[in-house]
Design a protein around this motif. Structure first.
Motif, mmCIF file in Angstrom:
data_model
loop_
_atom_site.group_PDB
_atom_site.id
_atom_site.type_symbol
_atom_site.label_atom_id
_atom_site.label_comp_id
_atom_site.label_asym_id
_atom_site.label_seq_id
_atom_site.Cartn_x
_atom_site.Cartn_y
_atom_site.Cartn_z
ATOM 1 N N ASN A 1 3.662 -10.147 -6.169
ATOM 2 C CA ASN A 1 2.232 -10.307 -6.446
ATOM 3 C C ASN A 1 1.604 -11.224 -5.407
ATOM 4 O OD1 ASN A 1 2.250 -8.714 -8.771
ATOM 5 N ND2 ASN A 1 2.844 -10.429 -10.075
ATOM 6 N N GLY A 2 0.402 -10.874 -4.983
ATOM 7 C CA GLY A 2 -0.296 -11.697 -4.001
ATOM 8 C C GLY A 2 0.160 -11.465 -2.573
ATOM 9 N N GLY A 3 1.032 -10.475 -2.370
ATOM 10 C CA GLY A 3 1.556 -10.232 -1.025
ATOM 11 C C GLY A 3 0.646 -9.406 -0.136
ATOM 12 N N GLY A 4 -0.372 -8.750 -0.738
ATOM 13 C CA GLY A 4 -1.318 -7.976 0.075
ATOM 14 C C GLY A 4 -1.293 -6.478 -0.165
ATOM 15 N N LYS A 5 -0.511 -6.022 -1.165
ATOM 16 C CA LYS A 5 -0.365 -4.575 -1.398
ATOM 17 C C LYS A 5 -1.688 -3.900 -1.770
ATOM 18 C CE LYS A 5 2.428 -4.933 -4.846
ATOM 19 N NZ LYS A 5 2.224 -6.387 -5.029
ATOM 20 N N SER A 6 -2.361 -4.451 -2.778
ATOM 21 C CA SER A 6 -3.611 -3.842 -3.242
ATOM 22 C C SER A 6 -4.706 -3.937 -2.181
ATOM 23 C CB SER A 6 -4.085 -4.504 -4.539
ATOM 24 O OG SER A 6 -3.221 -4.165 -5.609
ATOM 25 N N THR A 7 -4.718 -5.045 -1.443
ATOM 26 C CA THR A 7 -5.686 -5.176 -0.344
ATOM 27 C C THR A 7 -5.459 -4.083 0.693
ATOM 28 O OG1 THR A 7 -5.830 -7.570 -0.653
ATOM 29 C CG2 THR A 7 -6.518 -6.699 1.483
ATOM 30 N N LEU A 8 -4.199 -3.817 1.001
ATOM 31 C CA LEU A 8 -3.867 -2.772 1.966
ATOM 32 C C LEU A 8 -4.344 -1.407 1.464
ATOM 33 C CD1 LEU A 8 -2.472 -1.928 4.577
ATOM 34 C CD2 LEU A 8 -0.313 -1.803 3.314
ATOM 35 N N ALA A 9 -4.125 -1.133 0.182
ATOM 36 C CA ALA A 9 -4.563 0.147 -0.386
ATOM 37 C C ALA A 9 -6.074 0.298 -0.294
ATOM 38 C CB ALA A 9 -4.111 0.242 -1.845
ATOM 39 N N THR B 1 -6.756 16.574 -2.460
ATOM 40 C CA THR B 1 -6.982 15.806 -1.239
ATOM 41 C C THR B 1 -5.743 15.684 -0.362
ATOM 42 O OG1 THR B 1 -6.664 13.821 -2.577
ATOM 43 C CG2 THR B 1 -8.912 14.440 -2.069
ATOM 44 N N GLN B 2 -5.996 15.370 0.889
ATOM 45 C CA GLN B 2 -4.930 15.218 1.878
ATOM 46 C C GLN B 2 -4.094 13.975 1.620
ATOM 47 O OE1 GLN B 2 -6.489 15.118 5.850
ATOM 48 N NE2 GLN B 2 -4.580 14.451 6.762
ATOM 49 N N LEU B 3 -4.759 12.905 1.131
ATOM 50 C CA LEU B 3 -4.078 11.635 0.870
ATOM 51 C C LEU B 3 -4.597 11.048 -0.437
ATOM 52 C CD1 LEU B 3 -2.219 9.283 1.796
ATOM 53 C CD2 LEU B 3 -4.202 8.330 2.992
ATOM 54 N N SER B 4 -3.704 10.822 -1.394
ATOM 55 C CA SER B 4 -4.079 10.252 -2.690
ATOM 56 C C SER B 4 -3.395 8.902 -2.858
ATOM 57 C CB SER B 4 -3.664 11.187 -3.833
ATOM 58 O OG SER B 4 -4.256 12.461 -3.684
ATOM 59 N N ILE B 5 -4.194 7.868 -3.205
ATOM 60 C CA ILE B 5 -3.683 6.503 -3.318
ATOM 61 C C ILE B 5 -3.840 6.023 -4.751
ATOM 62 C CG2 ILE B 5 -3.851 4.142 -2.423
ATOM 63 C CD1 ILE B 5 -5.486 5.447 -0.045
ATOM 64 N N PHE B 6 -2.758 5.494 -5.331
ATOM 65 C CA PHE B 6 -2.779 4.971 -6.695
ATOM 66 C C PHE B 6 -2.372 3.500 -6.660
ATOM 67 C CE2 PHE B 6 -2.237 9.484 -7.102
ATOM 68 C CZ PHE B 6 -2.999 9.826 -8.205
ATOM 69 N N ASP B 7 -3.279 2.624 -7.126
ATOM 70 C CA ASP B 7 -3.009 1.190 -7.122
ATOM 71 C C ASP B 7 -2.452 0.766 -8.480
ATOM 72 O OD1 ASP B 7 -2.876 -1.477 -6.582
ATOM 73 O OD2 ASP B 7 -5.040 -1.813 -6.506
ATOM 74 N N GLU B 8 -1.138 0.535 -8.536
ATOM 75 C CA GLU B 8 -0.424 0.112 -9.744
ATOM 76 C C GLU B 8 -0.833 0.947 -10.961
ATOM 77 O OE1 GLU B 8 0.139 -4.033 -10.429
ATOM 78 O OE2 GLU B 8 0.032 -4.542 -8.312
ATOM 79 N N PRO B 9 -0.515 2.233 -10.951
ATOM 80 C CA PRO B 9 -0.923 3.116 -12.054
ATOM 81 C C PRO B 9 -0.307 2.747 -13.398
ATOM 82 C CG PRO B 9 0.673 4.215 -10.634
ATOM 83 C CD PRO B 9 0.264 2.957 -9.926
ATOM 84 N N GLU B 10 0.760 1.946 -13.366
ATOM 85 C CA GLU B 10 1.413 1.554 -14.628
ATOM 86 C C GLU B 10 0.709 0.394 -15.332
ATOM 87 O OE1 GLU B 10 3.420 -0.963 -11.402
ATOM 88 O OE2 GLU B 10 2.594 1.049 -11.602
#
Length: 240
Positions: free
Chosen positions: A39-47, A154-163
């Motif tokens: 957490n806080g490592g930058g994953k969601s920001t990158l998405a 779509t060509q690219l689908s992004i899911f931010d922590e779907p769980e």
């Protein structure tokens, strides 16, 4: 193909610049890429940077060779990028059928909308005319959102922590949906997640921590190392 070249992102906090991402270089060409890390490592920001919700401080984003760094989320959507939030947006007055029609960009028949809902394990007749509002559970909203993304194709689908925010039963069903998406997918899928079961169905895993890519590679190479680190940490915690 998506290419991120030296992506950096920083924010000003109390007159001090805080670095969130630093020198991210990444190519996404697999069907299913999972991005994980603390957490806080930058994953969601990158998405959000990939989707166009956030503009990087520096660096370049290419989609099939086109520089999309300066494009808005709407312009990127027009080029085939979809983004699903951790908490799906609720639209009062818009029905599930309306949402699927909006996703497709054209009016959708009941039978077509039902087909997309059935792909995510929902009984279409129970949902087709329901509003996207507070009467739906988190798990139901997640699956309806996935149905709309499938409808877009779509060509690219992004899911931010779907769980996030769903119960175990909904999560188990969500895994099945992503397994089927992985099997049928025409484009590429990026999922931001901590969940081992989601990581286990990915083709490639990227580990982001402290704003940098710490590891990236085939799932069979990266996942055992991640699980080993997790097991070691749990063992140490038990002794303390």
């Amino acid at each position: 193909m998506l290419e991120l070249k030296n992506i950096c992102y920083a924010v000003d906090t109390d007159s001090v610049q805080k670095e969130i991402l630093n020198g991210i270089n990444l190519t996404v060409n697999d069907r299913f890429t999972a991005i994980t890390g603390p957490n806080g490592g930058g994953k969601s920001t990158l998405a959000k940077i990939i989707a166009g919700i956030i503009t990087p401080t520096s660096g370049q984003i290419l989609l099939d060779g086109e520089d999309i760094t300066g494009l808005s989320i709407t312009e990127r959507a027009q080029r085939g990028i979809s983004f699903a939030f951790q908490q799906p947006v609720r639209f009062k007055g818009i029905t599930v059928k309306d949402l699927i029609s909006l996703a497709r960009g054209k009016d959708t028949s009941v039978s077509e909308a039902c087909r997309y809902l059935s792909e995510v394990g929902l009984c279409a007749k129970d949902y087709i005319d329901r509003e996207i509002n507070a009467s739906l559970s988190g798990g139901e909203l997640k699956r309806i959102e996935i149905a709309s993304i499938i409808a877009r194709g779509t060509q690219l689908s992004i899911f931010d922590e779907p769980e996030a925010g769903i119960d175990l039963w909904s999560f188990n069903n969500l895994i099945k949906v992503f397994e089927e998406m992985h099997a049928k997918l025409g484009g590429s899928l990026i999922i931001i997640s901590h969940q081992e079961r989601l990581l286990n169905i990915a083709d490639r895993i990227v580990v982001v921590a402290d704003g940098r890519i710490k590891a990236a590679g085939n799932k069979d190479d990266i996942l055992p190392e991640l699980l080993g680190v997790g097991a070691t940490c749990r063992a140490l915690s038990d002794k303390l």
